[in-house]
Design an enzyme around this catalytic site. Structure first.
Site, PDB file in Angstrom:
ATOM      1  N   HIS A  86       0.847  -1.206   0.000  1.00 50.02           N
ATOM      2  CA  HIS A  86       0.000   0.000   0.000  1.00 50.02           C
ATOM      3  C   HIS A  86       0.875   1.245   0.000  1.00 50.02           C
ATOM      4  O   HIS A  86       2.088   1.187   0.243  1.00 50.02           O
ATOM      5  CB  HIS A  86      -0.940   0.009   1.208  1.00 50.02           C
ATOM      6  CG  HIS A  86      -0.244   0.024   2.531  1.00 50.02           C
ATOM      7  ND1 HIS A  86       0.303   1.180   3.085  1.00 50.02           N
ATOM      8  CD2 HIS A  86      -0.024  -0.972   3.428  1.00 50.02           C
ATOM      9  CE1 HIS A  86       0.832   0.886   4.256  1.00 50.02           C
ATOM     10  NE2 HIS A  86       0.651  -0.424   4.488  1.00 50.02           N
ATOM     11  N   CYS A 129       3.531  -4.583   6.605  1.00 47.74           N
ATOM     12  CA  CYS A 129       3.181  -4.310   5.218  1.00 47.74           C
ATOM     13  C   CYS A 129       4.384  -3.763   4.442  1.00 47.74           C
ATOM     14  O   CYS A 129       5.407  -3.381   5.008  1.00 47.74           O
ATOM     15  CB  CYS A 129       2.032  -3.312   5.147  1.00 47.74           C
ATOM     16  SG  CYS A 129       0.451  -4.017   5.668  1.00 47.74           S
TER      17      CYS A 129
END
Length: 465
Positions: free
Chosen positions: A420, A441
């Site tokens: 992301h 992430c």
């Protein structure tokens, strides 16, 4: 002359007297047998000669009730049962009255024999008869060999019909019928030699013969699996080991076939297996298993393989596959299911590359998870969703909650890790991740992640190492 006339008169007197006596006897007899049965009259083998109707009825009833019936198997005496145990009663009223009504007591004959030719006179309590047969057969059938149906058996290299085996056990319905018929006919001996249970399938059974021909045909077929560009052969020898016959049906050893599919899965499947991966900067590296990969769905494939074998024709098929990355053409190496379209994330170099059909389209520095408790998991993962304007939620090291809004979100594993944008990161690459790493992430520059989002599709492998 006078003396002769006198003798004639005496003779005539004697004859007259005899005629009178005979007439009286004939009259007495005629009257007597109007209410009694004639000599020699029998009903159901019960002698009712000279008995009145009430006496005859009572005698018939008592005889039936007190009679005994002996069960035999050929000449072997098996057991005995009384009429009372069988609940036998008589219904001779109509028949006895008919005999009484039709017999002619004035005829000069001295013997008349009447026999019942139907079982209408005898009533058997069906419930008691059934109970008796059930109890008796429980004892009689102990230790006796039950019949065995003819069946198909496997030899070392062939199949043949094994003939039926005659049984010595008694059949309930046949025994019940034999007892009932003997009782109805007043026969004290009940022969059960023809009441043995019979095999339902004989060696000449048409269906059995047909199945033997079918199983022999199946025994000669060859099957082929094409798996990821490779071929595996199911030989007649393998099928011979799997084939069988049970309960009137051709069978296949499901356990052995499942083991065979498992061996194919071990040989070719890529799910839950590490891979040798040729990285961009570090050469060939070993990447642990992730969620990406495929395997043979044995539960779905087994019945399909069974059906195609039982069809009795040579076949070629592909197994039922689950997962991602399967290719009918294969990639040379069974574990090289990643192909040439993938995302590569090198944590050591804090860099990400996007390859499409073997061509490098994007490469960018990234920030992966903080190695102190939030390290990005290594493995061969896959993009399983694409979302715009999502809020990522989780928990910080101190227990507080966080909620980070992102414009582009592509989850890749089963723990909540994904790719992301991260506008809060002031820099990417280098050692920045060691002190400012993510919660796992792959933080990507906003401008770059937008291009990646528009380029990739779900199911695309993501190699993290």
């Amino acid at each position: 002359m006078k003396q002769m006339k006198k003798g004639t008169k005496i003779l005539l007197s004697v004859i007259g007297a005899a005629v009178v006596v005979l007439g009286a006897f004939y009259t007495y007899r005629g009257v007597y047998y109007q209410s009694h049965f004639l000599p020699g009259t029998k009903v159901e083998d019960v002698d009712i000669s000279k008995l009145s109707y009430p006496q005859a009825k009572q005698k018939v009833a008592k005889t039936l009730r007190d009679s005994n019936f002996t069960l035999y198997d050929q000449k072997t005496k098996l057991t005995q049962v009384s009429g009372k145990e069988l609940g036998i009663t008589q219904n001779s009223t109509a028949y006895l009255k008919k005999i009484m009504r039709t017999q002619n007591s004035w005829l000069p004959t001295t013997t008349v024999r009447a026999e019942s030719t139907t079982n209408a006179m005898i009533n058997i309590d069906q419930q008691k008869l059934n109970q008796y047969v059930d109890q008796t057969l429980t004892t009689l059938n102990q230790g006796r060999q039950a019949p065995q149906d003819a069946k198909i058996v496997k030899t070392n290299d062939n199949y043949q019909i094994k003939p039926e085996v005659a049984g010595q056990t008694f059949d309930k319905s046949a025994v019940t019928k034999a007892v009932k018929e003997a009782v109805s006919k007043g026969q004290p001996k009940v022969q059960l030699a023809d009441s043995h249970q019979q095999a339902k399938v004989t060696k000449n059974d048409a269906q059995l013969t047909e199945q033997l021909a079918k199983i022999k045909k199946i025994d000669t077929i060859t099957g082929k699996y094409t798996i990821a560009g490779k071929t595996e052969t199911i030989t007649p020898a393998m099928i011979h080991q799997w084939l069988g016959y049970s309960d009137g049906k051709i069978t296949l050893d499901q356990t052995a076939m499942k083991a065979y599919l498992s061996s194919l899965n071990d040989k070719y499947a890529t799910y839950n297996k590490s891979r040798q991966f040729k990285s961009t900067k570090r050469g060939v590296v070993t990447v642990p298993a992730g969620i990406y990969g495929w395997s043979i769905n044995s539960a779905s494939e087994l019945p399909k393989l069974t059906d195609v074998i039982l069809a009795g024709k040579d076949f070629t098929r592909e197994p039922v596959i689950v997962g991602t990355g399967y290719s009918k053409d294969g990639y040379g190496d069974a574990l090289s299911d990643i192909g040439n379209t993938y995302i590569e994330v090198d944590k050591q170099n804090q860099h990400m590359w996007v390859y499409m059909n073997g061509q490098l389209k994007i490469d960018t520095d990234v920030v992966t998870g903080n190695p102190n408790g939030h390290d990005t998991p290594v493995g061969v993962w896959a993009i399983w969703a694409k979302e715009r304007n999502s809020t990522l939620r989780g928990e910080n090291d101190n227990g507080s909650k966080y909620a980070s809004k992102v414009a582009y979100w592509m989850p890749i594993d089963d723990t909540g890790v994904g790719i992301h944008d991260s506008p809060w990161q002031p820099q990417y690459g280098g050692d920045w991740y060691k002190t400012h790493g993510s919660h796992g992430c792959i933080n990507t520059p906003p401008a770059t992640v937008a291009k990646i989002f528009n380029m990739v599709s779900t199911g695309m492998p993501v190699v993290v190492f």
